[in-house]
Each structure stands twice: as structure tokens, then as C-alpha cells.
Design a protein around this motif. Sequence first.
Motif, PDB file in Angstrom:
ATOM      1  N   LYS A 116     -39.066  57.550 -21.969  1.00  0.00           N
ATOM      2  CA  LYS A 116     -38.266  56.855 -20.950  1.00  0.00           C
ATOM      3  C   LYS A 116     -37.802  55.497 -21.492  1.00  0.00           C
ATOM      4  O   LYS A 116     -38.425  54.928 -22.376  1.00  0.00           O
ATOM      5  CB  LYS A 116     -39.114  56.570 -19.688  1.00  0.00           C
ATOM      6  CG  LYS A 116     -39.700  57.784 -19.027  1.00  0.00           C
ATOM      7  CD  LYS A 116     -38.700  58.502 -18.163  1.00  0.00           C
ATOM      8  CE  LYS A 116     -39.397  59.687 -17.469  1.00  0.00           C
ATOM      9  NZ  LYS A 116     -38.470  60.594 -16.839  1.00  0.00           N
ATOM     10  N   THR A 117     -36.746  54.987 -20.891  1.00  0.00           N
ATOM     11  CA  THR A 117     -36.334  53.616 -21.204  1.00  0.00           C
ATOM     12  C   THR A 117     -37.224  52.654 -20.419  1.00  0.00           C
ATOM     13  O   THR A 117     -38.029  53.070 -19.602  1.00  0.00           O
ATOM     14  CB  THR A 117     -34.872  53.359 -20.799  1.00  0.00           C
ATOM     15  OG1 THR A 117     -34.772  53.527 -19.382  1.00  0.00           O
ATOM     16  CG2 THR A 117     -33.927  54.327 -21.480  1.00  0.00           C
ATOM     17  N   ARG A 118     -37.040  51.350 -20.692  1.00  0.00           N
ATOM     18  CA  ARG A 118     -37.815  50.341 -19.975  1.00  0.00           C
ATOM     19  C   ARG A 118     -37.698  50.532 -18.461  1.00  0.00           C
ATOM     20  O   ARG A 118     -38.632  50.365 -17.709  1.00  0.00           O
ATOM     21  CB  ARG A 118     -37.334  48.926 -20.326  1.00  0.00           C
ATOM     22  CG  ARG A 118     -37.793  48.408 -21.667  1.00  0.00           C
ATOM     23  CD  ARG A 118     -37.078  49.066 -22.828  1.00  0.00           C
ATOM     24  NE  ARG A 118     -35.625  48.996 -22.714  1.00  0.00           N
ATOM     25  CZ  ARG A 118     -34.777  49.644 -23.481  1.00  0.00           C
ATOM     26  NH1 ARG A 118     -35.230  50.451 -24.420  1.00  0.00           N
ATOM     27  NH2 ARG A 118     -33.481  49.521 -23.316  1.00  0.00           N
ATOM     28  N   SER A 119     -36.479  50.869 -18.010  1.00  0.00           N
ATOM     29  CA  SER A 119     -36.258  50.975 -16.574  1.00  0.00           C
ATOM     30  C   SER A 119     -36.643  52.338 -16.012  1.00  0.00           C
ATOM     31  O   SER A 119     -36.371  52.639 -14.855  1.00  0.00           O
ATOM     32  CB  SER A 119     -34.784  50.672 -16.267  1.00  0.00           C
ATOM     33  OG  SER A 119     -33.960  51.504 -17.058  1.00  0.00           O
ATOM     34  N   GLY A 120     -37.277  53.166 -16.844  1.00  0.00           N
ATOM     35  CA  GLY A 120     -37.768  54.435 -16.329  1.00  0.00           C
ATOM     36  C   GLY A 120     -36.764  55.570 -16.379  1.00  0.00           C
ATOM     37  O   GLY A 120     -37.027  56.672 -15.920  1.00  0.00           O
ATOM     38  N   GLU A 121     -35.600  55.313 -16.974  1.00  0.00           N
ATOM     39  CA  GLU A 121     -34.612  56.378 -17.108  1.00  0.00           C
ATOM     40  C   GLU A 121     -34.907  57.208 -18.349  1.00  0.00           C
ATOM     41  O   GLU A 121     -35.525  56.730 -19.294  1.00  0.00           O
ATOM     42  CB  GLU A 121     -33.209  55.767 -17.259  1.00  0.00           C
ATOM     43  CG  GLU A 121     -32.767  54.906 -16.092  1.00  0.00           C
ATOM     44  CD  GLU A 121     -32.363  55.764 -14.915  1.00  0.00           C
ATOM     45  OE1 GLU A 121     -31.521  56.648 -15.085  1.00  0.00           O
ATOM     46  OE2 GLU A 121     -32.916  55.547 -13.817  1.00  0.00           O
TER      47      GLU A 121
END
Length: 616
Positions: A413-418
Motif C-alpha cells: 500500500k501507499t502511505r495513504s493506504g491506497e
Amino acid sequence: MSTQQIKQDPLSILDNTFRAAIAKALGEEGNFDPVIRAAQNPKFGDYQCNAAMALAKSRGIKPRDLAERILAQVELGDVVESMEIAGPGFINITLGRAMLGRTIESMDDDRLGIPPQGDGHVITVDLCGVNVAKQMHVGHLRATIIGDSIANLHERLGWTVHRENHLGDWGLPIAMTMTALRNSGADLGQLTLDALNVAYRDAQLSGRSDVRGLEGAIAHGCGPHRIAELETQNEGAIENISDAKETLIALQSGDPELVAEWNALIDCTMREVFDTLGLLNVNIGPENNRGESFYKDKLAGVVETFIESGIGVEDNGAIVVRFEDRERPLLIRKSDGGFLYATTDLAAIRHRVHELKSERVVYVVDARQKDHFKDVFDGSRKMGWDKTPDGIESDLHHLPFGSVLGRDKKPLKTRSGENFTLRALLEEAIERGTGEVIARAEDFNAPTHGMTRDELESIGRAVGIAAVKYADLSSGVTRDYIFDLDRMIAFEGNTGPYIQYAHARISSILSKAEGEDIKWQNAGIQLDTAEEKQLGLAIMRYPQVILETAEQLEPHRLCTYLYDLANTYSSFYQCCPVLRNDDEDVRASRLRLCSMTRRILADGLALLGIESPSRM
RNA sequence: GCCCCCGUAGCUCAGUUGGAUAGAGCAGCUGACUUCUAAUCAGCAGGUCCCAGGUUCGAAUCCUGGCGGGGGUGCCA
């Protein structure tokens, strides 16, 4: 697919000869596996026959005595240089160098010694499997490149291959996304896939409601994971569902405006998907699209057929298929009359086996769907849908691959949870590869020195993509792995770029030979040094590796082989001067060995969907 | 609860379908570039193959039972 299909190589000769010798030595009729294996250690020779121990034991003879008797029956001429009995009853075999050389010469044709398996063998490979209105993410990486490689391998063997991109392009999720887009007044002609993806996710979050499913899940003792998921869904609004159902019904009945919007949605998605597939260098295009929507008009018939045959039975308003050996039934129609993905998959099997006549259907889908495919395959077998029109029992095969994880060993995931988009990951890999290639080109002695920016970027792209694909394909498919670009781009050891590098070094030698007008194409192959012989043995193994890799559906076997070949070549390269050698015959022989190695490396990499630059 | 996958060197992984002293890469150490591309090669070191039984001439591999990690588990795909 078996060893017997390769006629001329020493391995087949050993197999056949020992097979016959064992029967004679035992004085029995029968087909005995001679258990010919490559020796693990050069001091045990090149190959060994391991059959004597097991056979002797069951007949009450001494293993070494039996080995003696087998050896007495073996007449191999110059195929072998020497044979000896060792240990408890191993027969160690050292191959004759002249025969080995002739074998390699005989492989020097356009098939590289790989026997064709034509005769109309047909395979369907279900691969890629993207969803409309969703970005490709790392999960699709595996479904795409493993599937592409499996397809390549079968094509190489002469099979007719159907690559089927089973798009998620139909059903309530799509209808919900369309409804959400309409309500937001978005212009479908102008949409990016990013915006679509947001709409898709929002629609999913706001629309999920499943009271019955939750009750059922609790009643059937589902895991807490599933129950929590369903509870979350229930907190969402319910109205959106009925909106979406209306949209779906209208779409189903052919409402022209909706159909146009639906097509726009698909176009928007596939434009970006094909861009990404282009970066990935796979052989998948619009002609491979056959999504869920293709089967939409067949679903009612599928269920009816199951009911008529008594295999599909009613249960709480739903239609299920039951199995003797498991409690879990296969749901093929919901109590509200709707169909499920199992229904679509059954229709797809019917199509692939009956219409396309596939004797092999390989589903390159992640391992979490193992139970699903077991049920769907068994369900279709109950109906006899696994039989081709010619009555051949099709090999329905789920190839379950592991998950791609982040460095924290959790889904990436990316930092933002995507989810990371696949495109973003590939672009970073290309950037790293290009940077590396450009940096090395600055060296005045580098063969790439002075190449144009475009040429270097083209090489960099090939190298970066090779790093990612090879890292994925080189470990067993069922394993999870951690997506770590730093490791993949290290370019040392067992990596795609290492193999590309070996290929580039050989290409360099061959082009110099061409520049000096040296003739070697029909040279006799001499394997006098240890390094030459090891290289010869490695070259000889290629056809068998291809057969096994295709049969076992395990691309990592090919990777292991190519790494070994490249490594063996590098040792040869170090010890055996080619162009610098004064003896014309030796030089020509070595050039021919170089050429065979180069062609096998390029061919093997191509089967993995990896390019082979001639300079890097 | 039931089912499936995984567990091998500090790390990442192979292990030819039951064969000899379990192999690679990375990381560490030693050596090799006026040389056909050093993105390389040669070498050193590194192991309770998760544990315990069993099968047999022989087990990382097969069978049983555990332990640890992950996943799945009737109306989502």
C-alpha cells in the motif's frame, strides 16, 4: 510430453538403453524406469543411473551385483566416455565429448532442438483479469506475466493458444459505478482511469449491504475476518443498491445510452491497461478481451441445465451444487435470482472446452481463489463439461500464485493506504534501469558509450522491466514475495539483467567476429576443456527444460536454467579465449558455442517475456 | 470449528518429483581488470532442512501428530 520425444540427445539414448538393459539384467519383461539423473557433483560424472538399488532390494539381490549385470547389458559406443559403479549401486556416467559436440551441432536449427508438439493441441490461458473502472495493481502483475509466459511456452511447443483476458466488465459493481458517475454528472468522455477508480471505490463503500449474507456467515461459522467485512458493508446505505439494480436492468435490456456509457467506461479503462501492458512487454491486446459480459446471456441456461440434470438443487431459494467430499456447496444462483461469478466461470469453462476445444485450461489467478476453482472445476466435471467435442478430458488447472507484499510483509500500500498502481511501480523500475544504463555508458570503454539518449532509454526500459519480471517469475509461483525494487534492481546474481548481460557480452563477441569476417557457422564443436564441456552439457539440457517448464507450469524452472547457463557461460568466458585464440578450429568451435548460448538465452528470455538487448 | 498454502545459511530463495558430503544469490572475508563488456570470475566462511515419531538400503522430499506464520470458509468478485 516426455523424454521420448527428444530422439537424438544422449539423455534419451541413455534412458532407452538402460531401460532395455535393466529388463535383460533382471530377465523380466517390463518397462523399468532407469532413473537417469544429472550428477550433482562433477566427480560422479555427468549423469547417473539410480535404478539398481530399489530394484535389487525388492528381488533380494545385492544392488552392486545388479548394477554390474545392468552394465554388462549396456552398449553405448561413443555416447559415453566411461561408466563406473559407485557407492551402494549408483552407475556414474561420463558422456563422450565427441558425441556431445555432435548433439549440440544437431540442435543448431531454428527450433534449438525443441521438438514440436503440434497436432492441434489447444490450450486456453486465463490471464491478466483486470476489472473495468479499476487501476491495475501489483496483483495483476503476476496474473499477467505468469500467464503470458505459460502461453509463450505452449506456443513455442506448437500448441494453439487462446489468451483470455477475463475482464470484470459486468454486474452490479459496474452498474453501481455507472450510477455513481451519473449522479456526480461526470463527463464519461473526459474521464481518467484515476477518477473512475475513485468512483468505483466510493460506489462499493456506499452500496454494500448484505444482511442475509451476514446471517449466513455467522450461522456457518465463518471467520471473524469475513464477518467484520460484512458488518462494515451493512453500515453503508441501502438505497444505492436499488438504484444500481435499475441501471443494471436497463443496461441488460440494451438501453442505448447506457450501453454507450458502458462502452466508454471500458474504453477508458482499457486505454490505460494496454499502456501498462505495453510497458510490461506482454503479448496481450484487445483481441484477448473476453469479459464476464460475453457470458451474460448464457448464465440462465447454465443454471437451467444444472437443474434439469439434477445436479443443481434448490436450497433456501438459491440454486447450489453439492459435493460428496465437502460441506461447502457451490452457489450458482442467488435467492434473488441473480447469478454469481461461479455461474460465469461455469459458462466460461463450457466455452473454453467445448467451443475452443481446449485440452488444457489454465487459470492464472491468485491462490486465495483455490477453493472457488476446486468447486467450479468439480461442478463442471459433474456435468461432463470438461470433455472436449472429441471426448478428451480437459486438464482444468488453477495455477494459484502467492501475494505480492510490501516490505512490512503486508499487502503493498501507499502511505495513504491506497494500492500502488502497477504503472507507477513499472515506471520507477524503468527509471532505475535507465539511470543505471546511462551511468555505465559514460565509461569511454563501454560498448554503449556514444549511443543516443533514445537508444540508452530503450535499453534501460528493457533492463528495468527485466528486473521486475524476472524477480517475479524466478521463485515458485505459489509463494508470496516481497516487492522490493532495491533488490530487484541490484543486477547482481540471479537476476534478469545478469542474464541479459551475459547475452550482451556474447553478442559483442559475435559482432566482432562478423566484423573480422570469421567463418564459424558450420564448425565442428570441440569440448576439450572442462569449461567447454560444462557449457555443452548446459546447452544440451535446454529442450528438456522447456518441456518440463510447460508441462509443470513452473516458469521458475526456466529461470533457474537460464541463470545456470549464463553462469556456466561466464566461467567459460573467463577461461576460454574465443577471438584471441590462434587455433582456427578451436576459435570457430567456441564461436559456435557462443552463438548457441546466445540464442538459447534470447529464446528463453523471450519465453519469459523479457527482451535481450545486444548491448548494455 | 473445518479446509488450503508456507516454514531450508544472518537475508532472499533453489533443491531435477525418494539418491551419494543439502545448493545458489545477497550481505561478510580473500584474490583476479594495459585483457573478447568486472552488471564478471575464482575461492573462504556460513545449516537442529520448524519439532517429534513412522515408512526403507536411503527422507528436506512420502505418512501421522504437533508448533509457528499466512489465506480461505453459502448468496462479493
